[in-house]
Structure formats: C-alpha cells, structure tokens
Enzyme design. Structure first.
Site, short mmCIF file in Angstrom:
data_model
loop_
_atom_site.label_atom_id
_atom_site.label_comp_id
_atom_site.label_asym_id
_atom_site.label_seq_id
_atom_site.Cartn_x
_atom_site.Cartn_y
_atom_site.Cartn_z
CG HIS A 139 -0.24 -2.32 -6.12
ND1 HIS A 139 0.58 -3.69 -7.54
CD2 HIS A 139 -1.30 -2.51 -5.70
CE1 HIS A 139 -0.97 -4.11 -6.80
NE2 HIS A 139 -1.43 -4.04 -6.00
CG ASN A 162 -3.03 -13.12 -2.14
OD1 ASN A 162 -2.12 -13.44 -2.48
ND2 ASN A 162 -4.01 -12.49 -2.66
CG ASP A 167 -0.09 -4.70 -2.76
OD1 ASP A 167 -0.94 -4.25 -2.88
OD2 ASP A 167 -0.24 -5.79 -2.29
#
Length: 431
Positions: A61, A279, A306
């Site tokens: 990711h 987020n 992320d």
C-alpha cells in the site's frame, strides 16, 4: 552478480526456518540456504553475522503520485525510498492524475519501473472509472495488463451496487478488492478523529463509525459474492471486532494495518501538527491496543506503510488546509523492530510474515520465501543499528513524518532485488 550472504540469522516463515545459515545466490536466483556454504570464485560475499536475513519485504500500500503529481513523488524517488526502507517490492495505488483506470497507464508505470532497476513495482488499478465510484473500470483488461488488485484508495466506493458488481468481476479475474472503508457523509469536512480532543481543539471530527459502517457493508458483500476482500489501513477497535466475526463466518477477507495506527494516538495531533494528519485519522489508546492485540493473535494479515507523500509547502499549511498523508516507506522496518519485536508483541517470524510472505500470498505475487529457485529478493536488517529518524535523509520527495527525531533500532542494512544489491547501509547503489 553472484552472492554468498554469509552467517546471517535466516528467518523464513515459509520454510519454518529461524537459524544461522548462508544464502547462495546465482544468476539472480536463490540456489541454496544452508550452513557453511562455500563461495565459488565468481561469488561476492556479503557478511551478515549478527544480522537478520529475510525474504524481500513487500509493501502492499503506497502512493507514488506519478503520473501527474511528480512534485510530490515520482516512480523513481518512490522506488528509491522503497529500497532504502528494505522493501524489494511495492504496490502502488491508482489515485494518480490521470488515475490508473486504463491498461495503457498500467503498462506505463510497469515499463517505467523496469527501466529503473530498483525495487519491483506492482500496480493496483481503479475499481471504478476515474475513481469516481460510479461505473466499474475495464477490470479484465486491467488485470491482463498487469494490475494485481483493484482499489479506489483515497476514497471508498459509496454505491453498494457498484461495489457488489466490482467484487463479482474481481472474482472472475482472481484479484482482490482493496477497500478504503469510509462513509463520506460522516467524515465530510473532518480533520481528525472525533472525540474529546477534536472538540477541545476545535477541529471537525471523523468518527470511527464512518470506517466501521463500510467495513460491515463490504464484509457482507464479500459474503454475498465470494469475492476476495482486503481491508486497507484499519484503524479502529470496532473494525477489528467486525473482522474477527467475519473470520469466524468464513468470509474471504484479509486486512492490513499501518505502523502509525499501531503506535500513535489522536493526541499526536496536539499543536495542530500536520505530520499527524492522516486518513483514516489516528484514533484513541483503546484502538491502538486492539490493533496490537489483533496483530499478535494473527487476525491482521499485513503491515503496510500507506506511504502518501506531499510537498513541504502543502504540509506546512494550516492544519485545516493541509492534505492527509505522511511518508512512511523508510521508517516501517525500524518501527516494527523497535516497538513490536523488541517488546515481545510479535516475533521475528511473525514480523517477517506480515511484511513478506502474507502480502505476497494476498496479492498472488512471487516472493515471500527464500526457497531454492526463487528470485533472489532479500532484505537484510541490522537489529542493533540505532539512529534517529531524519526526514532529510529520505529518498522520498515527501519529508513529512510524525516520527521525526525518534531513535529507532533495527534499520535495513541491505536490499537485494533479483540478485542485484540495490541498497547497502542506507545508500542507493546505481546500476
């Protein structure tokens, strides 16, 4: 180049191996793992005594921003960051500009990455055209072009009918759906986790329920369709409980967690620190405890960064105006070693599985093991190397991290991709 990686602690969950071994690499592949191997005259030695030798780490990711947002990151700077971070492969999310919703763009990022001879790149294509959530993309053609999964990450697919259809098509091409779970109506205008701190600091909150509602919906759709669902960056205790129930029910679901959601709470936002604006948002202490427990007991399947870089100017804006996201590729490994392995929350074997074997299995990628015949994708870690996080040393163009100045142990020593040493002692080696 042929290599003998000498005397390291080889940790390979796929083989049930955790012992001192040598690793022989020839013509880009692993030839043998065993004790007291002899190097041929054309072999270079990489001394690994006291180091951990593992199958190459895969970050499933990351956001590489190219095409379209090269001021934040390029494929090259992102893959250099991956190599420095000990990752031999990364999976890039499709929310670029234009988005990765057509086969030509999938081909473009693949070709660009191959020319660089750094870490491997596996693209994730859009679930829906333009990432708008209205109409599914040409999923068969995208899979044929090389997409390893589908996601509209950065946003959810709000329409349940469209998401159902996407899961059915993804099942046809044997790819997982990577879901960003967020009810946009509940988070509209939100800046941080909804709770006492958001009220105290006057910031609009994003309730955990916004994530949990969509986790519950997508789990039911996975049960309905039989499609493989992967839940991205889980952040709340409620999501963990929903995952636990789904596993008992036999729903085909996997899930990942990030180091910042494991280690930081909403209090990190104190002082309106934009480096903590992510987020899903950082939650409360009960959430981090639940995530760590889920990691320890095997409920969570992977750790992902992320990695979401932005320009310095964007992140130095006022909190409300700054974008969500941090640069995470270059701190994952020492954070895992320092705060999960050394305190005994997870073992080295479990950590290597979370960073290598299981991401490969979830996405159907090669790698994740040091068995003979595999491509020589190898991560070597120095468990005793301690130094502070210095974003100015990042290879990523993004320098925003909430871990700035933290002293961490267990930094990557070497990253080998297909038998090529692409990073050694923090330095990227030019091909």
């Amino acid at each position: 180049m042929n290599w003998l990686i000498k005397g390291g602690r080889v940790v390979d969950p796929a083989q049930g191996l955790d012992d001192v071994r040598d690793v022989l690499v020839r013509d880009g592949r692993i030839i043998k793992v065993g004790p007291n191997l002899k190097a041929a005259p054309d072999c270079k030695e990489l001394e690994a005594t006291g180091k951990v030798v593992a199958p190459g780490f895969i970050d499933m990711h990351v956001h590489l921003r190219e095409p379209g947002q090269e001021d934040k990151e390029t494929i090259e700077s992102g893959l250099r960051a991956a190599a420095r971070g000990g990752f031999t492969a990364v999976c890039c999310m499709p929310n670029t500009d234009p988005p990765l919703d057509n086969p030509a763009l999938i081909a473009y990022v693949l070709q660009k990455s191959r020319e660089l001879n750094l870490s491997r790149l596996y693209p994730i294509a859009n679930i829906t055209k333009g990432g708008r959530g209205e109409e599914i993309s040409e999923m068969v053609e995208l899979a044929e072009a090389g997409a390893v999964a589908f996601s509209d990450d950065g946003r959810p697919v709000p329409n349940s009918r469209v998401m159902r259809q996407a899961m059915e098509y993804a099942r046809l091409v044997n790819r997982p759906i990577v879901s960003h779970c967020e009810d946009l109506e509940l988070t509209r205008g939100g800046q941080m986790n909804e709770g006492p701190y958001s009220y105290r600091w006057g910031l609009r909150g994003m309730p955990a329920a916004a994530e949990e509602i969509m986790v519950a919906r997508d789990l039911r759709l996975a049960a309905l369709t039989g499609g493989r669902l992967h839940l991205a960056h889980l952040s709340s205790r409620g999501s963990v409980e929903l995952l636990r129930l789904a596993r008992r029910e036999g729903i085909p679901v996997t899930a990942e967690v990030t180091p910042h959601h494991l280690l930081l709470t909403e209090e990190t936002v104190k002082g309106y620190d934009t480096s903590a604006k992510v987020n899903p948002p950082l939650r409360g202490a009960e959430d981090t405890r639940a995530l760590k427990q889920a990691l320890a007991e095997g409920l969570l399947d992977a750790i992902a960064s992320d990695h979401a870089p932005h320009t310095r100017e964007e992140k130095e804006a006022e909190f409300e105006a700054a974008p969500f996201g941090i640069s995470g590729l270059e701190t994952v490994v020492p954070l895992v070693v320092t705060f999960l392995i050394l305190p005994g929350i997870i073992s080295w074997t479990r950590a290597v599985s979370l960073l290598s074997r299981q991401p490969a299995a979830i996405l159907g990628l090669p790698g994740g093991s040091l068995t003979s015949g595999q491509a020589a994708d190898i991560t070597v870690i120095d468990p005793d190397l301690e130094m502070p996080v210095d974003p100015q040393q990042f290879q990523s163009r993004g320098k925003s991290t909430p871990f700035r100045g933290w002293r961490l142990r267990g930094w990557p020593l070497a990253t080998m991709v297909g038998g090529n040493l692409v990073m050694y002692r923090g330095r990227i080696l030019e091909p």
